[in-house]
Design a protein around this motif. Structure first.
Motif, PDB file in Angstrom:
ATOM      1  N   TYR A  38      51.145  65.942 -81.606  1.00  0.00           N
ATOM      2  CA  TYR A  38      50.596  66.354 -82.903  1.00  0.00           C
ATOM      3  C   TYR A  38      50.632  67.871 -83.054  1.00  0.00           C
ATOM      4  O   TYR A  38      50.977  68.405 -84.124  1.00  0.00           O
ATOM      5  N   ASP A  41      54.461  69.087 -83.287  1.00  0.00           N
ATOM      6  CA  ASP A  41      55.314  68.581 -84.363  1.00  0.00           C
ATOM      7  C   ASP A  41      55.714  69.655 -85.374  1.00  0.00           C
ATOM      8  O   ASP A  41      56.885  69.692 -85.785  1.00  0.00           O
ATOM      9  N   TRP A 172      58.170  61.029 -83.878  1.00  0.00           N
ATOM     10  CA  TRP A 172      56.954  61.211 -84.667  1.00  0.00           C
ATOM     11  C   TRP A 172      57.183  60.887 -86.144  1.00  0.00           C
ATOM     12  O   TRP A 172      56.417  60.125 -86.756  1.00  0.00           O
ATOM     13  N   MET A 176      55.490  57.830 -88.372  1.00  0.00           N
ATOM     14  CA  MET A 176      54.698  58.070 -89.581  1.00  0.00           C
ATOM     15  C   MET A 176      55.278  57.310 -90.772  1.00  0.00           C
ATOM     16  O   MET A 176      54.533  56.759 -91.597  1.00  0.00           O
ATOM     17  N   ALA A 195      44.561  60.637 -95.798  1.00  0.00           N
ATOM     18  CA  ALA A 195      45.147  61.017 -94.515  1.00  0.00           C
ATOM     19  C   ALA A 195      45.598  62.479 -94.533  1.00  0.00           C
ATOM     20  O   ALA A 195      45.478  63.193 -93.530  1.00  0.00           O
ATOM     21  N   GLY A 196      46.118  62.924 -95.677  1.00  0.00           N
ATOM     22  CA  GLY A 196      46.512  64.332 -95.788  1.00  0.00           C
ATOM     23  C   GLY A 196      45.325  65.262 -95.659  1.00  0.00           C
ATOM     24  O   GLY A 196      45.420  66.328 -95.018  1.00  0.00           O
ATOM     25  N   CYS A 198      42.532  64.564 -94.006  1.00  0.00           N
ATOM     26  CA  CYS A 198      42.140  64.511 -92.592  1.00  0.00           C
ATOM     27  C   CYS A 198      43.067  65.380 -91.746  1.00  0.00           C
ATOM     28  O   CYS A 198      42.614  66.103 -90.849  1.00  0.00           O
ATOM     29  N   HIS A 199      44.370  65.320 -92.040  1.00  0.00           N
ATOM     30  CA  HIS A 199      45.340  66.135 -91.312  1.00  0.00           C
ATOM     31  C   HIS A 199      45.079  67.618 -91.540  1.00  0.00           C
ATOM     32  O   HIS A 199      45.172  68.429 -90.608  1.00  0.00           O
ATOM     33  N   GLU A 200      44.723  67.980 -92.777  1.00  0.00           N
ATOM     34  CA  GLU A 200      44.461  69.387 -93.076  1.00  0.00           C
ATOM     35  C   GLU A 200      43.246  69.884 -92.298  1.00  0.00           C
ATOM     36  O   GLU A 200      43.272  70.963 -91.701  1.00  0.00           O
ATOM     37  N   LEU A 202      41.769  68.436 -89.561  1.00  0.00           N
ATOM     38  CA  LEU A 202      41.960  68.357 -88.118  1.00  0.00           C
ATOM     39  C   LEU A 202      42.992  69.365 -87.629  1.00  0.00           C
ATOM     40  O   LEU A 202      42.803  70.021 -86.598  1.00  0.00           O
ATOM     41  N   GLY A 203      44.092  69.498 -88.376  1.00  0.00           N
ATOM     42  CA  GLY A 203      45.114  70.458 -87.962  1.00  0.00           C
ATOM     43  C   GLY A 203      44.606  71.877 -87.975  1.00  0.00           C
ATOM     44  O   GLY A 203      44.869  72.665 -87.054  1.00  0.00           O
ATOM     45  N   PRO A 327      38.949  64.094 -83.890  1.00  0.00           N
ATOM     46  CA  PRO A 327      39.657  63.339 -84.937  1.00  0.00           C
ATOM     47  C   PRO A 327      38.742  62.400 -85.711  1.00  0.00           C
ATOM     48  O   PRO A 327      38.826  62.313 -86.937  1.00  0.00           O
TER      49      PRO A 327
END
Length: 357
Positions: A38, A41, A172, A176, A195-196, A198-200, A202-203, A327
Motif C-alpha cells: 500500500y 504503490d 495491486w 483493486m 473507499a476513496g 478512507c484511502h485519503e 489512511l494514506g 485502517p
C-alpha cells in the motif's frame, strides 16, 4: 435495505471477525506485506508513468528499499546496539543515582517521610543479573535457543513479508479492479467514494506520519548527540517512533532525555537547557513545517482516537490488532462522518413536519 440484506451483511461482518480471531497468529506477515504494498504503490505508479513496466517498477522499488535497509543495518543498528549495551550496563549506576541523589532531592522538596523510596530489592536484582553475564547478545541467543521453534517461525514470517509484498504490489491494480467489479452495481459509486475517503485519510496519516516520525527521529537524535548526551541516538529514535501518536514522542523523548541528562551532567543548566531546546525546536518544526507539508489537514484522526485504536487492537488481536487498528479507525471515522451528515439532513435533527411523528 431488506431484512435479507441486513442478515447477509451482519453475517459477513461476524464471519470476518471470527476469521481474524482464529487466524490472527499467522496474519502478521500478510498484513505487513499489505501495508508495504500500500505504501509503495504510489511510487510504482509514478515509475509506470515513466514508461516502466509494472514488474520492473516493483523491482526498482524493492531494490531501493533493500538498499535503505542494508544501510540501516550497517550504520544505524550497530550504533543503537552499542547504546543499548551501555544502557544495560549503566542501569545499576542509574538506580544508585536515583536512590541517593534524585529521589532525596524530591523527598526534601515535597516533605516526604524518611525511607519513603525503597530501591534496594530492584537494585540487587539488577546487580545479580549483571553479575551472571555482561554479554547481552549471549542472553538473547540463550533465550532464542530455548525457543527454537518460535525463532524459526519468526524467521519464516520475516522472509515471507517481502514475498507477499512483492506479489501484492505487482498485482495491486488488478486486485483493486477485480474488487471493484464485485461491488453491487447500484451502490458502486457510493462505495467507491467512501473507499476513496478512507484511502485519503489512511494514506495521509500512514505515509505522512511515517515521514514525520523519520524526520523527528533524525532531528532529536542529531540534536541530542550534538549536546553530548550519551544515550542521545537511542532516545531520539524512541521519540521518533513514539511520534506515531502526536505529542507522545515529544513527552516520552523530553522526559527520558532530561532524566539521562541529569544523570550524566547533573544540574548543569547549559546542557539541560540545550536538551529542552532540541525538543522545542523539533516540536516547532513538526507543527509549522513537517505536519502541514507531509500530512496535511485531512487526517481527521484525533490523537486520543489513535491511542485508543492501537491499544484496543493490541488487546483484542495482539500485534495483528495493532496493524489493523489504524485502517479500521480510518474506516470508522469516515462512516461516522457520513452518519453525522445524514443525521443533520434527517427529520430527526431538523424536526418533522408530520405532527403524528
Amino acid at each position: 435495505m431488506t431484512d435479507m440484506r441486513r442478515w447477509f451483511w451482519l453475517g459477513a461482518v461476524l464471519l470476518l471477525c471470527v476469521f481474524l480471531y482464529v487466524l490472527h497468529p499467522i496474519l502478521s506477515p500478510f498484513l505487513v506485506g499489505i501495508l508495504l504494498a500500500y505504501l509503495a504503490d504510489p511510487l510504482v505508479d509514478k515509475l509506470e508513468k515513466w514508461k516502466l513496466s509494472r514488474t520492473w517498477g516493483v523491482v526498482v522499488v524493492f531494490a531501493l528499499f533493500t538498499l535503505l535497509l542494508v544501510l540501516a543495518l550497517l550504520v544505524l543498528i550497530p550504533m543503537l546496539a552499542k547504546q543499548l549495551v551501555s544502557l544495560y550496563q549503566m542501569a545499576p549506576q542509574m538506580l544508585d543515582w536515583l536512590q541517593h541523589t534524585a529521589l532525596p532531592w524530591v523527598q526534601t522538596r515535597l516533605g516526604l517521610a524518611e525511607g519513603f523510596w525503597k530501591f534496594d530489592q530492584i537494585k540487587a536484582a539488577i546487580s545479580s543479573h549483571m553479575g551472571q553475564t555482561t554479554d547481552v547478545v549471549g542472553v538473547i541467543l540463550s533465550q532464542a535457543t530455548a525457543s527454537g521453534l518460535a525463532l524459526m517461525a519468526w524467521l519464516a514470517n520475516f522472509v515471507l513479508i517481502p514475498v507477499v509484498a512483492f506479489y501484492l504490489l505487482r498485482d495491486w491494480d488488478l486486485m483493486m479492479a477485480k474488487i471493484r467489479s464485485l461491488l453491487p452495481r447500484q451502490r458502486e459509486g457510493q462505495i467507491v467514494r467512501l473507499a476513496g475517503e478512507c484511502h485519503e485519510v489512511l494514506g495521509a496519516f500512514v505515509r505522512g506520519q511515517l515521514l514525520v516520525m523519520l524526520a523527528l527521529g533524525v532531528i532529536y537524535a542529531t540534536g541530542l548527540m550534538l549536546v553530548g548526551l550519551q544515550l542521545g541516538l537511542l532516545i531520539g529514535v524512541v521519540a521518533g517512533l513514539a511520534a506515531i501518536v502526536p505529542y507522545m514522542g515529544f513527552v516520552i523523548g523530553i522526559g527520558s532525555a532530561i532524566i539521562a541528562g541529569l544523570f550524566q551532567f547533573g544540574l548543569d543548566p547549559f546542557h539541560l537547557i540545550a536538551i529542552v531546546a532540541v525538543f522545542m525546536i523539533g516540536q516547532a518544526l513538526e507543527g509549522m513545517v513537517l505536519t502541514p507539508l507531509l500530512v496535511g489537514d485531512r487526517i481527521g484522526l484525533h490523537p486520543v482516537a489513535v491511542i485508543f485504536a492501537i491499544l484496543a487492537g493490541g488487546e483484542l488481536f495482539g500485534f495483528t490488532g495493532v496493524l489493523l487498528a489504524l485502517p479500521v479507525a480510518a474506516v470508522i471515522m469516515v462512516l461516522v462522518r457520513h452518519m453525522h451528515d445524514l443525521y443533520k439532513d434527517s427529520n430527526i435533527y431538523a424536526g418533522s413536519e408530520d405532527p403524528d411523528l
